[in-house]
Design a protein around this motif. Structure first.
Motif, PDB file in Angstrom:
ATOM      1  N   LYS A  64      14.199 -28.871 -10.579  1.00  0.00           N
ATOM      2  CA  LYS A  64      14.867 -29.031  -9.382  1.00  0.00           C
ATOM      3  C   LYS A  64      14.006 -28.718  -8.131  1.00  0.00           C
ATOM      4  O   LYS A  64      13.876 -27.958  -7.463  1.00  0.00           O
ATOM      5  N   ARG A  71      10.108 -22.495 -16.081  1.00  0.00           N
ATOM      6  CA  ARG A  71      10.476 -23.462 -14.903  1.00  0.00           C
ATOM      7  C   ARG A  71       9.810 -24.744 -14.565  1.00  0.00           C
ATOM      8  O   ARG A  71      10.000 -25.423 -13.855  1.00  0.00           O
ATOM      9  N   LYS A 113      24.057 -21.184 -10.958  1.00  0.00           N
ATOM     10  CA  LYS A 113      22.996 -21.055 -10.354  1.00  0.00           C
ATOM     11  C   LYS A 113      23.468 -20.339  -8.985  1.00  0.00           C
ATOM     12  O   LYS A 113      23.919 -20.769  -8.201  1.00  0.00           O
ATOM     13  N   SER A 148      21.440 -19.180  -5.325  1.00  0.00           N
ATOM     14  CA  SER A 148      20.327 -18.899  -4.239  1.00  0.00           C
ATOM     15  C   SER A 148      20.595 -17.759  -3.505  1.00  0.00           C
ATOM     16  O   SER A 148      21.571 -17.614  -2.888  1.00  0.00           O
ATOM     17  N   ARG A 201      18.887 -15.559  -0.077  1.00  0.00           N
ATOM     18  CA  ARG A 201      17.765 -15.551   1.064  1.00  0.00           C
ATOM     19  C   ARG A 201      18.012 -14.154   1.713  1.00  0.00           C
ATOM     20  O   ARG A 201      19.075 -13.570   1.776  1.00  0.00           O
ATOM     21  N   GLY A 232      17.369 -11.104 -14.244  1.00  0.00           N
ATOM     22  CA  GLY A 232      16.903 -12.186 -14.882  1.00  0.00           C
ATOM     23  C   GLY A 232      16.283 -13.599 -14.091  1.00  0.00           C
ATOM     24  O   GLY A 232      15.918 -14.573 -14.701  1.00  0.00           O
ATOM     25  N   GLY A 233      16.480 -13.474 -12.848  1.00  0.00           N
ATOM     26  CA  GLY A 233      15.953 -14.530 -12.062  1.00  0.00           C
ATOM     27  C   GLY A 233      14.420 -14.506 -11.406  1.00  0.00           C
ATOM     28  O   GLY A 233      13.560 -13.633 -12.048  1.00  0.00           O
ATOM     29  N   GLY A 234      14.306 -14.840 -10.400  1.00  0.00           N
ATOM     30  CA  GLY A 234      12.782 -14.894  -9.711  1.00  0.00           C
ATOM     31  C   GLY A 234      12.862 -15.412  -8.388  1.00  0.00           C
ATOM     32  O   GLY A 234      14.028 -15.733  -7.806  1.00  0.00           O
ATOM     33  N   GLY A 235      11.460 -15.505  -7.877  1.00  0.00           N
ATOM     34  CA  GLY A 235      11.305 -16.153  -6.589  1.00  0.00           C
ATOM     35  C   GLY A 235      10.477 -15.182  -5.761  1.00  0.00           C
ATOM     36  O   GLY A 235       9.837 -14.375  -6.273  1.00  0.00           O
ATOM     37  N   HIS A 236      10.820 -15.331  -4.407  1.00  0.00           N
ATOM     38  CA  HIS A 236       9.701 -14.668  -3.508  1.00  0.00           C
ATOM     39  C   HIS A 236      10.513 -13.426  -2.893  1.00  0.00           C
ATOM     40  O   HIS A 236      11.895 -13.525  -3.162  1.00  0.00           O
ATOM     41  N   ALA A 261      13.238 -15.023  -0.594  1.00  0.00           N
ATOM     42  CA  ALA A 261      13.866 -16.531  -1.037  1.00  0.00           C
ATOM     43  C   ALA A 261      13.792 -16.652  -2.531  1.00  0.00           C
ATOM     44  O   ALA A 261      12.582 -16.476  -3.124  1.00  0.00           O
ATOM     45  N   ALA A 262      14.958 -16.250  -3.306  1.00  0.00           N
ATOM     46  CA  ALA A 262      14.954 -16.018  -4.445  1.00  0.00           C
ATOM     47  C   ALA A 262      16.052 -16.732  -5.383  1.00  0.00           C
ATOM     48  O   ALA A 262      16.953 -17.152  -4.615  1.00  0.00           O
ATOM     49  N   GLY A 263      16.038 -16.752  -6.560  1.00  0.00           N
ATOM     50  CA  GLY A 263      17.184 -17.415  -7.210  1.00  0.00           C
ATOM     51  C   GLY A 263      17.241 -16.851  -8.714  1.00  0.00           C
ATOM     52  O   GLY A 263      16.448 -16.095  -9.334  1.00  0.00           O
ATOM     53  N   ILE A 264      18.649 -17.015  -9.117  1.00  0.00           N
ATOM     54  CA  ILE A 264      19.149 -16.644 -10.686  1.00  0.00           C
ATOM     55  C   ILE A 264      19.811 -17.635 -11.154  1.00  0.00           C
ATOM     56  O   ILE A 264      20.718 -18.295 -10.478  1.00  0.00           O
ATOM     57  N   THR A 265      19.698 -17.817 -12.429  1.00  0.00           N
ATOM     58  CA  THR A 265      20.526 -18.396 -13.427  1.00  0.00           C
ATOM     59  C   THR A 265      21.330 -17.450 -14.352  1.00  0.00           C
ATOM     60  O   THR A 265      20.949 -16.960 -15.150  1.00  0.00           O
TER      61      THR A 265
HETATM   62  P1  5GP Z   1      16.146 -21.975  -4.370  1.00  0.00           P
HETATM   63  O1  5GP Z   1      17.235 -20.820  -4.297  1.00  0.00           O
HETATM   64  O2  5GP Z   1      15.586 -22.506  -3.294  1.00  0.00           O
HETATM   65  O3  5GP Z   1      16.614 -22.701  -5.587  1.00  0.00           O
HETATM   66  O4  5GP Z   1      14.885 -21.052  -4.935  1.00  0.00           O
HETATM   67  C1  5GP Z   1      14.452 -20.052  -4.314  1.00  0.00           C
HETATM   68  C2  5GP Z   1      13.250 -19.303  -4.989  1.00  0.00           C
HETATM   69  O5  5GP Z   1      13.842 -18.877  -6.162  1.00  0.00           O
HETATM   70  C3  5GP Z   1      12.125 -20.371  -5.678  1.00  0.00           C
HETATM   71  O6  5GP Z   1      10.908 -19.771  -5.274  1.00  0.00           O
HETATM   72  C4  5GP Z   1      12.426 -20.597  -7.163  1.00  0.00           C
HETATM   73  O7  5GP Z   1      11.276 -20.540  -7.834  1.00  0.00           O
HETATM   74  C5  5GP Z   1      13.443 -18.998  -7.409  1.00  0.00           C
HETATM   75  N1  5GP Z   1      14.412 -19.547  -8.327  1.00  0.00           N
HETATM   76  C6  5GP Z   1      15.263 -20.264  -7.942  1.00  0.00           C
HETATM   77  N2  5GP Z   1      16.277 -20.175  -9.039  1.00  0.00           N
HETATM   78  C7  5GP Z   1      15.601 -19.559 -10.133  1.00  0.00           C
HETATM   79  C8  5GP Z   1      16.133 -19.224 -11.272  1.00  0.00           C
HETATM   80  O8  5GP Z   1      17.148 -19.726 -11.814  1.00  0.00           O
HETATM   81  N3  5GP Z   1      15.491 -18.231 -12.238  1.00  0.00           N
HETATM   82  C9  5GP Z   1      14.114 -17.978 -11.469  1.00  0.00           C
HETATM   83  N4  5GP Z   1      13.524 -17.035 -12.259  1.00  0.00           N
HETATM   84  N5  5GP Z   1      13.893 -18.218 -10.356  1.00  0.00           N
HETATM   85  C10 5GP Z   1      14.548 -19.124  -9.338  1.00  0.00           C
END
Ligand code: 5GP
Ligand code: MN
Length: 337
Positions: A27, A96, A277, A279, A281, A297-301, A304-308
Motif C-alpha cells: 500500500k 511490510r 486496517k 490508521s 494520527r 501488533g501494528g507499527g509506524g511513527h 502516524a501509525a497503523g495496525i492490522t
Molecule cells: P497509514 O496509516 O498511512 O497506512 O500508515 C501510517 C504508518 O503506520 C506508516 O508508517 C506505516 O508503516 C504504519 N502502518 C500502517 N499500517 C500498519 C500495519 O498494519 N502494521 C504495521 N506494523 N504498521 C503499519
C-alpha cells in the motif's frame, strides 16, 4: 539491533552493484513511491540497471512519476536472484515489504539487501542498514545517499524525492519537519525539483468521486469520544462502493479528521480482507500513537501509525480503540526529548 551504515556507505554499496532491485512497502504512499522511483531514476541516470517493483497498481495521483521512468511490470524469483543488490526503502518490518506473491521474506533474506528506512524500531535485518528514525522521510535518506555519492541529480529524481518529503511531512506541517528536512528540500529544489507539479498532484487533484466520498464520511461517519479529543470513523464497504473509491488512493483522507478543532488523536478503520486496517494520527506529541499501535501488533511513527487487527467485527475494533485511546489520553506518555 542491526549495524548501521552511513549515507556514504550506502552510496558505495550502490556504486559497487550493477543490477539493483528496488522494493518498498505494501500500500505504497508518496514516500514509498517517491523514494523508490527517485532511486530508480537516479541509478538509471548513473548507468545502472535499476528497477523498482510494485506488485499492485500505483495510486492514481502518482502515475505521472513513472512516465519515462517505468518500474518493472512483474518480478520473478529468478529476476530478483540475478540482482547484485536489493534496496528496500521505507519498510518498517519484513512483513511490510511488497515483493509480490513469489518474493516472501524467507526468499528475500537470501539476497544481498540494503535496508534504508526512517521507522524507529525497524526490524528488517539486512546485510547493510541505513535506519534513521530522525529522518522525516525515506526519500530524505535516498537524497542524502545521492548527495553523498557526489553525482549530479536529475530533475526527475529530485522531484520524486521532494514529493516523498512533502507527503511524509504533510507539506512541512507535521512534527517530523526539521531543519534537515528543509535543507534537503532546498537542495532538491536547487536540482530542479518541480514543486508546482508535486503540489498540484498531491494537494490539488482530488477526483470528484473522492470529494463526494469524503463529504459523506464527514457528514455521516464521524464519531467523537473523550470530549472530542478522539475522533474516528469506521468506513464500511458500502461507502467505498457508493463512490467507487479505493483506499489505495486514500492517502490523506485521515487528515480530514486531523483538521478538526479539539481532535488530539484520530483514527480511520476499514475492512481489508479478513482483517481491519486501522490508521492512527496524533496532533500532540505528549500522546504518541506509535507505541499504542506497536502494543497492538501494528507499527509506524510516534505521530502516524497503523495496525492490522483481526477481530470479529467493526464494533470490536471500535471498543478496543476507545479503550486504548482512553488509556493514552489519561496517562499521556511524554515523548523522549
Ligand atoms: P497509514 O496509516 O498511512 O497506512 O500508515 C501510517 C504508518 O503506520 C506508516 O508508517 C506505516 O508503516 C504504519 N502502518 C500502517 N499500517 C500498519 C500495519 O498494519 N502494521 C504495521 N506494523 N504498521 C503499519
Ligand atoms: Mn515514509
Amino acid at each position: 539491533m542491526h549495524e548501521l551504515c552511513t549515507p556514504g556507505d550506502a552510496a558505495a554499496k550502490l556504486a559497487a552493484a550493477e543490477r539493483i532491485l528496488i522494493l518498498t512497502h505494501v500500500k505504497p504512499d508518496g514516500d514509498a513511491v517517491g523514494s523508490a522511483l527517485g532511486m530508480q531514476k537516479f541509478l538509471r541516470d548513473t548507468g545502472k540497471q535499476a528497477d523498482a517493483f510494485f506488485p499492485a497498481p500505483l495510486p492514481q495521483r502518482y502515475l505521472w512519476m513513472a512516465e519515462g521512468n517505468a518500474p518493472l511490470p512483474s518480478l520473478s524469483r529468478e529476476q530478483a536472484a540475478a540482482c547484485d543488490l536489493v534496496l528496500v526503502l521505507d519498510c518498517a518490518s519484513p512483513l511490510r515489504i511488497a515483493g509480490g506473491d513469489d518474493l516472501d521474506w524467507e526468499f528475500l533474506q537470501t539476497l544481498p539487501l540494503l535496508n534504508v528506512d526512517h521507522h524507529g524500531g525497524n526490524t528488517v535485518e539486512a546485510g547493510s542498514n541505513l535506519v534513521d528514525s530522525k529522518a522525516a522521510a525515506a526519500s530524505l535518506l535516498a537524497a542524502e545517499i545521492a548527495f553523498a555519492s557526489g553525482r549530479e541529480l536529475s530533475r526527475g529524481a529530485a522531484t520524486a524525492w521532494l514529493l516523498g518529503l512533502i507527503t511524509d511531512t504533510g507539506g512541512f506541517r507535521f512534527t517530523n519537519t526539521d531543519g534537515r528536512a528543509l535543507r534537503i528540500a532546498a537542495r532538491l529544489l536547487d536540482c530542479g525539483a518541480e514543486l508546482e507539479k508535486i503540489n498540484n498532484a498531491v494537494f490539488f487533484s482530488k477526483p470528484r468521486n473522492q470529494q463526494e466520498f469524503e463529504a459523506d464520511l464527514l457528514q455521516n461517519h464521524l464519531k467523537f469520544a473523550f470530549d472530542g479529543k478522539f475522533v474516528y470513523a469506521w468506513l464500511p464497504e458500502e461507502l467505498f462502493a457508493a463512490y467507487h473509491f479505493d483506499m489505495r488512493d486514500g492517502e490523506g483522507v485521515i487528515d480530514l479528521l486531523r483538521e478538526l478543532e479539539g481532535a488530539v488523536i484520530v483514527a480511520l478503520f476499514y475492512r481489508r480482507g479478513d482483517a481491519f486496517k486501522v490508521s492512527l494520527r496524533s496532533k500532540d506529541s505528549r500522546y504518541p500513537v506509535g507505541p499504542m499501535a506497536r502494543a497492538l501488533g501494528g507499527g509506524g511513527h510516534d505521530m502516524a501509525a497503523g495496525i492490522t487487527l483481526v477481530l470479529p467485527d467493526s464494533g470490536a475494533v471500535e471498543t478496543l480503540l476507545c479503550q486504548e485511546v482512553g488509556k493514552l489520553l489519561d496517562t499521556g506518555t511524554p515523548k523522549d526529548i
